[in-house]
Design an enzyme around this catalytic site. Structure first.
Site, PDB file in Angstrom:
ATOM      1  N   PRO A  12     -77.085 -90.240   2.266  1.00 25.81           N
ATOM      2  CA  PRO A  12     -78.174 -89.430   2.928  1.00 25.81           C
ATOM      3  C   PRO A  12     -78.918 -88.846   1.533  1.00 25.81           C
ATOM      4  O   PRO A  12     -80.161 -88.171   1.871  1.00 25.81           O
ATOM      5  CB  PRO A  12     -77.712 -88.390   3.698  1.00 25.81           C
ATOM      6  CG  PRO A  12     -76.340 -87.936   3.138  1.00 25.81           C
ATOM      7  CD  PRO A  12     -75.620 -89.266   2.690  1.00 25.81           C
ATOM      8  N   ASP A  35     -84.909 -98.619  -1.770  1.00 23.19           N
ATOM      9  CA  ASP A  35     -85.790 -97.958  -1.044  1.00 23.19           C
ATOM     10  C   ASP A  35     -86.096 -96.627  -1.416  1.00 23.19           C
ATOM     11  O   ASP A  35     -85.364 -96.079  -2.273  1.00 23.19           O
ATOM     12  CB  ASP A  35     -85.257 -98.134   0.338  1.00 23.19           C
ATOM     13  CG  ASP A  35     -85.113 -99.289   1.181  1.00 23.19           C
ATOM     14  OD1 ASP A  35     -85.806-100.171   0.824  1.00 23.19           O
ATOM     15  OD2 ASP A  35     -84.275 -99.300   2.104  1.00 23.19           O
ATOM     16  N   LYS A  57     -90.090 -98.561   1.071  1.00 19.81           N
ATOM     17  CA  LYS A  57     -89.846 -98.527   2.666  1.00 19.81           C
ATOM     18  C   LYS A  57     -89.585 -96.938   3.009  1.00 19.81           C
ATOM     19  O   LYS A  57     -88.884 -96.410   2.851  1.00 19.81           O
ATOM     20  CB  LYS A  57     -88.978 -99.384   3.349  1.00 19.81           C
ATOM     21  CG  LYS A  57     -89.094-100.662   3.086  1.00 19.81           C
ATOM     22  CD  LYS A  57     -87.795-101.504   3.783  1.00 19.81           C
ATOM     23  CE  LYS A  57     -88.054-101.611   5.289  1.00 19.81           C
ATOM     24  NZ  LYS A  57     -87.035-102.422   6.164  1.00 19.81           N
ATOM     25  N   GLY A  88     -80.772 -96.601   1.544  1.00 19.20           N
ATOM     26  CA  GLY A  88     -80.363 -94.993   1.943  1.00 19.20           C
ATOM     27  C   GLY A  88     -79.815 -95.009   3.287  1.00 19.20           C
ATOM     28  O   GLY A  88     -79.786 -95.934   4.004  1.00 19.20           O
ATOM     29  N   GLY A  89     -78.516 -93.988   3.233  1.00 24.93           N
ATOM     30  CA  GLY A  89     -77.725 -94.006   4.461  1.00 24.93           C
ATOM     31  C   GLY A  89     -76.349 -95.109   4.489  1.00 24.93           C
ATOM     32  O   GLY A  89     -76.293 -95.531   3.578  1.00 24.93           O
ATOM     33  N   ASP A  90     -76.469 -95.517   5.756  1.00 26.69           N
ATOM     34  CA  ASP A  90     -75.527 -96.847   5.764  1.00 26.69           C
ATOM     35  C   ASP A  90     -76.359 -97.995   6.075  1.00 26.69           C
ATOM     36  O   ASP A  90     -77.199 -97.919   7.054  1.00 26.69           O
ATOM     37  CB  ASP A  90     -74.540 -96.528   7.045  1.00 26.69           C
ATOM     38  CG  ASP A  90     -73.584 -97.765   6.985  1.00 26.69           C
ATOM     39  OD1 ASP A  90     -72.510 -97.771   6.205  1.00 26.69           O
ATOM     40  OD2 ASP A  90     -73.892 -98.835   7.841  1.00 26.69           O
ATOM     41  N   THR A 118     -73.461 -92.221   6.485  1.00 26.27           N
ATOM     42  CA  THR A 118     -74.728 -92.167   7.331  1.00 26.27           C
ATOM     43  C   THR A 118     -75.375 -90.911   7.583  1.00 26.27           C
ATOM     44  O   THR A 118     -74.636 -89.896   7.680  1.00 26.27           O
ATOM     45  CB  THR A 118     -74.525 -92.674   8.599  1.00 26.27           C
ATOM     46  OG1 THR A 118     -75.681 -92.562   9.622  1.00 26.27           O
ATOM     47  CG2 THR A 118     -73.204 -92.086   9.487  1.00 26.27           C
ATOM     48  N   MET A 171     -84.961 -91.502  12.430  1.00 17.46           N
ATOM     49  CA  MET A 171     -86.366 -91.881  12.243  1.00 17.46           C
ATOM     50  C   MET A 171     -87.395 -91.439  13.425  1.00 17.46           C
ATOM     51  O   MET A 171     -88.093 -92.300  14.047  1.00 17.46           O
ATOM     52  CB  MET A 171     -86.529 -93.537  12.179  1.00 17.46           C
ATOM     53  CG  MET A 171     -85.674 -93.969  10.816  1.00 17.46           C
ATOM     54  SD  MET A 171     -85.604 -95.711  10.965  1.00 17.46           S
ATOM     55  CE  MET A 171     -84.355 -96.200  12.035  1.00 17.46           C
ATOM     56  N   GLY A 200     -82.470 -83.661   4.343  1.00 12.65           N
ATOM     57  CA  GLY A 200     -80.961 -83.010   4.597  1.00 12.65           C
ATOM     58  C   GLY A 200     -80.180 -83.498   3.425  1.00 12.65           C
ATOM     59  O   GLY A 200     -80.542 -84.628   2.754  1.00 12.65           O
TER      60      GLY A 200
END
Length: 515
Positions: A12, A35, A57, A88-90, A118, A171, A200
């Site tokens: 994150p 990204d 993105k 980003g994230g998973d 995630t 999102m 976050g």
């Protein structure tokens, strides 16, 4: 010969949430396709010699269409390159990672997936919200809130309400009104606790608590920006009781560290452990002098010196590396007494198994020179391995006090670093997104200034390790505070002190660098 693609989840945003495997693969990449939701600390890990491609993105704006990204990965891999797709994230949770791999699979290109932490779970955790709790929620459900402009979300709200678990919407900023209306119409209580956590795990993190019925009005008033995570469920009521990140002494502070890359780790780690978001921008690098004939000469007669004085940890490391390269060890020093400019240099000597006999109370070249001048006897010999551009104050103070034989031995030069084009540091300073910049030498100040021409330096709030560094920063117009002593401990204390100054109002939020 085909190359290979690694699909890497960056987490994150917080550098510490990047997996070990993800970091190892990223540091070996030849091409990185990334990204904008990737944290800046992670982007700084991209090797300087690698090709970094921003596919940009974010909500409402794509630099490159998804099909083009898929084809780009294939094209780079077919050229035989090690390609990292950094997301980003998973990458398999609403990250379209499966779509990107399908094209590779059809063309027989090998690939690996490195899962990421995630944001669906990490961001609530940084807001003090456990997504499950034995007494409040026995299940958690992750839903995309992404919708096309002008369309409504097509969700089975009645099914979501019947689940009676925690609902996490990713999102979802542009669909929050629709989500709230849908859940209320499906029978969820208007007093159901909800929370939105914006940006976050970083310095710009903000948590907004509400209930389901009032959330749309609250979001409009607070002007919530992407990226943000919406959490719906009784667990949100625990957010204030269990919050921990916001209690960190440097929470909401973004700090720029300008030390050389190889020296920044300990300081950056200390700041991160106190809740700061750290952006490393090495302003200088240490470069060993090539074909150093003076060094060759002095290494052959080390045993003839009564004293050796070191002015930096880098000088210690480089000097003993040169000894090792010539198959010499500490026995070559004979009975020479060792002096260090400060605790960091002293520690570097101790790590070589050597004890420091002299260290000044004030850790700078002038005071080291005073101490040596008062210690050295007439005719004694001292060797000073240091930077090519070493301050003259050290030798001047010795000469004022004694007629010792001084040999200055340049073993490295300080080179200004060019900033990575990936991160817009200048723009962030101008927007007020960076709270502090830390400088550990006058050279880092000069390198920083060279790296950011045209910057209004009065926007920089500088924490300086000593008087010479502070003088260089103030000459550029920076606002400064100085550490009480030239140590990392006191430098961190100076940051904590600066963080409490009334002059620090809520800074502008950089909504470009989300998570």
């Amino acid at each position: 010969m085909a190359g290979k693609v690694w699909l890497v989840g960056a987490g994150p945003g917080d550098l510490g949430l990047l997996t070990i495997k993800g970091r190892e693969i990223l540091e070996q990449a030849e091409v990185v396709v990334y990204d904008r939701l990737v944290g800046e600390g992670i982007l700084r890990l991209i090797p300087r010699e690698s090709e970094a491609i921003d596919v940009g993105k974010r909500a409402g704006s794509h630099t490159m269409a998804q099909q083009q990204i898929n084809e780009l990965l294939l094209e780079q891999a077919l050229q035989g390159k090690r390609v990292v797709r950094l997301k980003g994230g998973d990458p398999f949770l609403f990250g379209r990672g499966g779509e990107e791999l399908q094209l590779l699979a059809r063309h027989g290109v090998p690939f690996e997936v490195v899962p990421g932490v995630t944001s669906a779970f990490a961001v609530p955790a940084y807001g003090g919200i456990p997504v499950t709790h034995r007494e409040l929620a026995s299940s958690v459900h992750v839903i995309t809130g992404h919708k096309k402009e002008g369309e409504r979300l097509q969700l089975d709200y009645e099914a979501l309400v019947r689940l009676k678990g925690t609902l996490v919407f990713l999102m979802s900023v542009f669909a929050i009104s629709d989500i709230c209306q849908g859940l209320l119409a499906a029978g969820m209580e208007s007093k159901m606790p909800v929370a939105v956590v914006q940006q976050g795990t970083g310095a710009a993190q903000k948590k907004i608590n509400s209930d389901l019925g009032n959330l749309p009005d609250v979001i409009r008033k607070k002007k919530v920006q992407t990226p943000a995570v919406l959490i719906v469920g009784n667990v949100c009521a625990l957010g204030n009781e269990l919050q921990w990140y916001e209690k960190q002494p440097l929470f909401a502070k973004k700090i720029l560290v300008t030390r050389p890359k190889e020296r920044s780790g300990t300081l950056s780690g200390r700041l991160r452990s106190m809740g700061a978001e750290v952006l490393e921008l090495p302003a200088i690098r240490i470069e060993r002098l090539q074909e150093n004939h003076g060094l060759e000469k002095e290494l052959q007669r080390l045993s003839g010196y009564h004293y050796m004085a070191f002015t930096s940890p880098a000088g210690v490391d480089l000097f003993f590396d040169e000894l090792k390269r010539r198959r010499q060890d500490i026995r070559a020093l004979g009975s020479a007494q060792l002096a260090a400019i400060g605790p960091g240099t002293k520690k570097a000597l101790e790590e070589k198994g050597l004890l420091c006999a002299l260290m000044p109370d004030v850790y700078d070249g002038r005071h080291l020179g005073i101490l040596l001048g008062e210690t050295l006897k007439m005719g004694e010999r001292i060797l000073i391995p240091r930077a090519e551009q070493g301050t003259p104050e050290l030798t001047e103070e010795i000469k004022k006090r004694t007629q010792a034989q001084i040999t200055e031995l340049p073993i490295y030069r300080i080179v200004y670093e060019n900033p990575s084009p990936i991160i817009d540091v200048k723009g962030q300073i101008e927007r007020g997104a960076i709270d502090l910049a830390i400088f550990t030498s006058a050279s880092t100040v000069h390198g920083f200034a060279a790296a950011l021409p045209g910057l209004a330096f009065d926007l920089v709030h500088a924490v300086c390790i000593g008087a010479q560094t502070q003088k260089a920063a103030e000459a550029l117009g920076m606002r400064t505070v100085m550490a009480e002593k030239a140590t990392l401990d006191h430098l961190v204390e100076a940051c904590l002190k600066a963080a409490k100054e009334p002059a620090w109002q809520e800074r502008a939020v950089d909504t470009e660098g989300g998570r």
